[in-house]
Structure formats: structure tokens, C-alpha cells
Enzyme design. Structure first.
Site, PDB file in Angstrom:
ATOM      1  N   PRO A 121       6.269  15.657  16.259  1.00  0.00           N
ATOM      2  CA  PRO A 121       7.502  15.882  15.491  1.00  0.00           C
ATOM      3  C   PRO A 121       8.256  14.555  15.449  1.00  0.00           C
ATOM      4  O   PRO A 121       8.472  13.935  16.494  1.00  0.00           O
ATOM      5  CB  PRO A 121       8.265  16.911  16.340  1.00  0.00           C
ATOM      6  CG  PRO A 121       7.694  16.810  17.713  1.00  0.00           C
ATOM      7  CD  PRO A 121       6.310  16.256  17.599  1.00  0.00           C
ATOM      8  N   MET A 122       8.618  14.097  14.259  1.00  0.00           N
ATOM      9  CA  MET A 122       9.380  12.842  14.156  1.00  0.00           C
ATOM     10  C   MET A 122      10.440  12.988  13.066  1.00  0.00           C
ATOM     11  O   MET A 122      10.114  13.264  11.901  1.00  0.00           O
ATOM     12  CB  MET A 122       8.464  11.660  13.834  1.00  0.00           C
ATOM     13  CG  MET A 122       7.636  11.207  15.033  1.00  0.00           C
ATOM     14  SD  MET A 122       6.654   9.736  14.657  1.00  0.00           S
ATOM     15  CE  MET A 122       5.384  10.430  13.617  1.00  0.00           C
TER      16      MET A 122
ATOM     17  N   GLN B 263      10.022  22.783  15.298  1.00  0.00           N
ATOM     18  CA  GLN B 263      10.782  22.326  16.464  1.00  0.00           C
ATOM     19  C   GLN B 263      12.284  22.513  16.295  1.00  0.00           C
ATOM     20  O   GLN B 263      12.867  22.100  15.294  1.00  0.00           O
ATOM     21  CB  GLN B 263      10.503  20.853  16.770  1.00  0.00           C
ATOM     22  CG  GLN B 263      11.065  20.495  18.146  1.00  0.00           C
ATOM     23  CD  GLN B 263      10.975  19.029  18.486  1.00  0.00           C
ATOM     24  OE1 GLN B 263      11.606  18.207  17.835  1.00  0.00           O
ATOM     25  NE2 GLN B 263      10.211  18.702  19.511  1.00  0.00           N
TER      26      GLN B 263
ATOM     27  N   CYS C  28      14.391  14.506  23.455  1.00  0.00           N
ATOM     28  CA  CYS C  28      15.142  13.548  22.631  1.00  0.00           C
ATOM     29  C   CYS C  28      16.152  12.775  23.490  1.00  0.00           C
ATOM     30  O   CYS C  28      17.007  13.380  24.148  1.00  0.00           O
ATOM     31  CB  CYS C  28      15.854  14.272  21.487  1.00  0.00           C
ATOM     32  SG  CYS C  28      16.729  13.109  20.425  1.00  0.00           S
TER      33      CYS C  28
ATOM     34  N   GLY D 212       2.439   9.825  17.545  1.00  0.00           N
ATOM     35  CA  GLY D 212       3.713   9.642  16.861  1.00  0.00           C
ATOM     36  C   GLY D 212       3.702   8.377  16.031  1.00  0.00           C
ATOM     37  O   GLY D 212       3.206   8.342  14.900  1.00  0.00           O
TER      38      GLY D 212
END
Ligand code: FMN
Length: 308
Positions: A22-23, A76, A107, A228
Site C-alpha cells: 500500500p503506498m 487499507q 505509518c 514498495g
């Protein structure tokens, strides 16, 4: 390296062991579709603010949009309040097409940490477990993505508690909050977590080559690896990591733009950022400068015209 072996999360079967991370502002629907075509077996949406979803914010829902070809998919969420998390999960489960939820516990951004969300949850084990249970109320599997705590015993304790709360898979980015995105990935701690829990663990951090995949899988005992930054501007990395012919970043960029149009996406800023990331891979500095200056769709088209 047996990336073709696949792995499972709850009843969901993945056909290899390569996962797209997830980015934020990167892992959008067009980008995920490109990565899947190149061989990513599982993708995640970027992190979506549970508070915004709970308030019916349209942009938050747009980040959750998927497509029948965009499966299997993890959605997410980030947040710290149990009520809004439960409301957000229920709303999304009722409207969007995806396979499981993922809770962001990694995060390191100050704005997220100040809410008590993201990596702040690594120190709020009870709250993290409450959030997992709240998300589970929506009736889908739940996974989490964590970073390491400075003390590995703490990390192990948190991961075991999350497993007990009902989590179906844990992704471990093998760095602490303080390390942010640099410094070595701690394979030993990931391995200790992998051994301590009975659910699959996905290892994450610094994977760019087939050798990195092999070493990460061997040293951590993880079920899969998550990629990523290696995929930013280069979805072909997933083909490359499996020894297949990869799409060139420049062609991937034009495919991305086509999909962006097809799905009626309208965030000009996002489009520009993604384009610059593809161009960075092909070292087109002059075009990058033109793209950076582009304030309209026409100017962006013009900047890219000579590449066609
Ligand atoms: C631009 C950018 C955006 C990111 N956004 C998210 C996110 O939305 N959710 C998340 O869990 N991690 C996010 N991450 C962290 C990545 O998922 C991943 O854990 C991290 O980059 C380490 O993997 P890598 O070394 O392969 O890049 C982000 C990373 C980058 C570089």
C-alpha cells in the site's frame, strides 16, 4: 527461489509470493492493474482515512474503488477511533469490491501519529486489538501492517495479541519508526515474529532484485514478500523478479494514463506525480521539467508528445 508456490490469507489463495505494498498516491487502481499484469499476486489500496469514510467523504470512497480484474485486493484503513473504524468498515464492505481489510500500524507520518493512528498503535496494543475486532464486525478477513518496535519482545507480544484478536496475516516492515525508510531491514526480528505466530507473515523492506527476494524469504521464513519503492514508476519489477520479460517504465506510463482516463479519475496532481515517477526511471529530465510546469491537461499532453 520459489515465488511461484503461492500463499494464502484465510481462504484466499495467491498464485505467487510477490505483493504490491500500500503506498499513498501510488497504489491506485490503474497502478495496481499494471502491477498485476506484471505478476503481483496481491495488491493493497493506499491507506484510507477511516474518519473520512465514516463521514461519507467522497474522495475517501474514490480511493477504495476497484475493478473485477483488481483481485485479490486488501483495502487499507488508518485511524484510531473504534466507532469510526467500525462504521467505515461496514460502509466499505457494503459498497466496494475487495477481499479483506488491512489496518495500518506502520505509518510514521507526524499527522497520523498525533491522532494515535498508524505506527502509534504499536504502543497501543489494546486499542489496536479493539480496532481489529471493530473491523471484523464488517464480516471480512482482517490483516495488519506493522513496523518493528525497538524491542523485539514488544513486537512479538503485539503481534501475538493481534493474532488472538483475529488477525489473519501480518505484514512486517522490518524497520522501526525512527528508521523511517532507510537503514538495514531487521530479518532476525521478522523471523522471530514469523515463528511466534501461526498466521502468515509478509516480509517488507528494500526488495529490488531476485536476490533480495531469495534472501528475505530465506532469512525471515515469511510466506511472501511485499514490494514498495521498487515498484514506483516500474510495475515491471514483478515480471523481472520472476525472470519474465518486463514492461518498460515508459510503456507502463502510457498504459497508466490510458487506465487513468478509462476509470474517470480526475486528480490532475496525482496523474502528474505518477508520470514524473515513471519518467524518473527512464531519466527523462527535460520532459520531467516540462511536466512539472504543466498546469493543464493540454500542457501535460504537450510535454509528453515527443515521447510517443
Ligand atoms: C510514497 C510512499 C507511500 C506509502 N504509503 C503507505 C501507505 O499508504 N500505507 C502503508 O502501510 N505503508 C505505506 N508506505 C510504506 C510502504 O508500504 C513500505 O512499507 C515501505 O516503503 C517499505 O518497503 P520498500 O522498502 O519496499 O519501499 C508508503 C511508502 C512510500 C514510499
Amino acid at each position: 527461489m520459489k515465488t511461484e508456490k503461492g500463499f494464502s490469507i484465510a481462504d484466499l489463495k495467491m498464485n505467487n509470493r510477490l505483493v504490491l505494498a500500500p503506498m499513498a498516491a501510488i497504489s491506485d487502481l490503474p497502478f495496481r492493474l499494471l502491477c498485476r499484469k506484471q505478476g503481483a499476486s496481491l495488491c493493497y489500496t493506499e491507506m484510507i482515512n477511516a474518519e473520512a469514510v465514516a463521514r461519507n467523504n467522497k474522495s475517501a470512497f474514490r480511493l477504495a474503488e476497484s475493478h473485477p480484474d483488481d483481485q485479490p485486493l486488501g483495502l487499507q484503513l488508518f485511524g484510531a477511533r473504534v466507532e469510526s473504524m467500525e462504521a467505515a468498515a461496514k460502509k466499505l464492505a457494503g459498497t466496494e469490491k475487495f477481499d479483506f481489510f488491512d489496518l495500518n500500524m506502520g505509518c510514521p507520518d507526524g499527522r497520523v501519529l498525533r491522532q494515535g493512528a498508524g505506527a502509534a498503535l504499536l504502543r497501543r496494543e489494546t486499542r489496536a486489538c479493539e480496532l481489529v475486532k471493530a473491523i471484523k464486525e464488517a464480516g471480512k478477513p482482517v490483516t495488519v501492517k506493522v513496523r518493528l518496535n525497538p524491542n523485539v519482545l514488544n513486537s512479538i507480544r503485539v503481534c501475538k495479541a493481534l493474532e488472538k484478536a483475529g488477525v489473519d496475516c501480518i505484514t512486517v516492515h522490518g524497520r522501526t519508526v525512527k528508521q523511517k525508510y532507510s537503514g538495514p531491514v531487521d530479518f532476525v526480528s521478522i523471523k522471530r515474529i514469523t515463528k511466534a505466530v501461526s498466521i502468515p507473515v509478509i516480509a517488507n523492506g528494500n526488495i529490488r532484485s531476485r536476490k533480495d527476494v531469495k534472501i528475505t524469504l530465506e532469512k525471515t521464513g515469511a510466506a511472501a514478500v511485499m514490494i514498495g519503492r521498487g515498484a514506483i514508476g516500474n510495475p515491471g519489477i514483478f515480471a523481472d523478479l520472476q525472470g519474465h520479460l518486463a514492461i518498460k517504465p515508459i510503456n507502463a506510463m502510457f498504459n497508466y494514463l490510458k487506465l487513468f482516463e478509462e476509470f474517470g479519475m480526475d486528480k490532475f496532481g496525482r496523474k502528474k506525480t505518477q508520470v514524473i515517477r515513471f519518467l524518473t526511471k527512464v531519466k527523462k529530465q527535460q520532459v520531467i521539467e516540462l511536466v512539472q510546469k504543466a498546469g493543464t491537461e493540454e500542457e501535460l499532453e504537450q510535454a509528453l508528445a515527443e515521447l510517443k
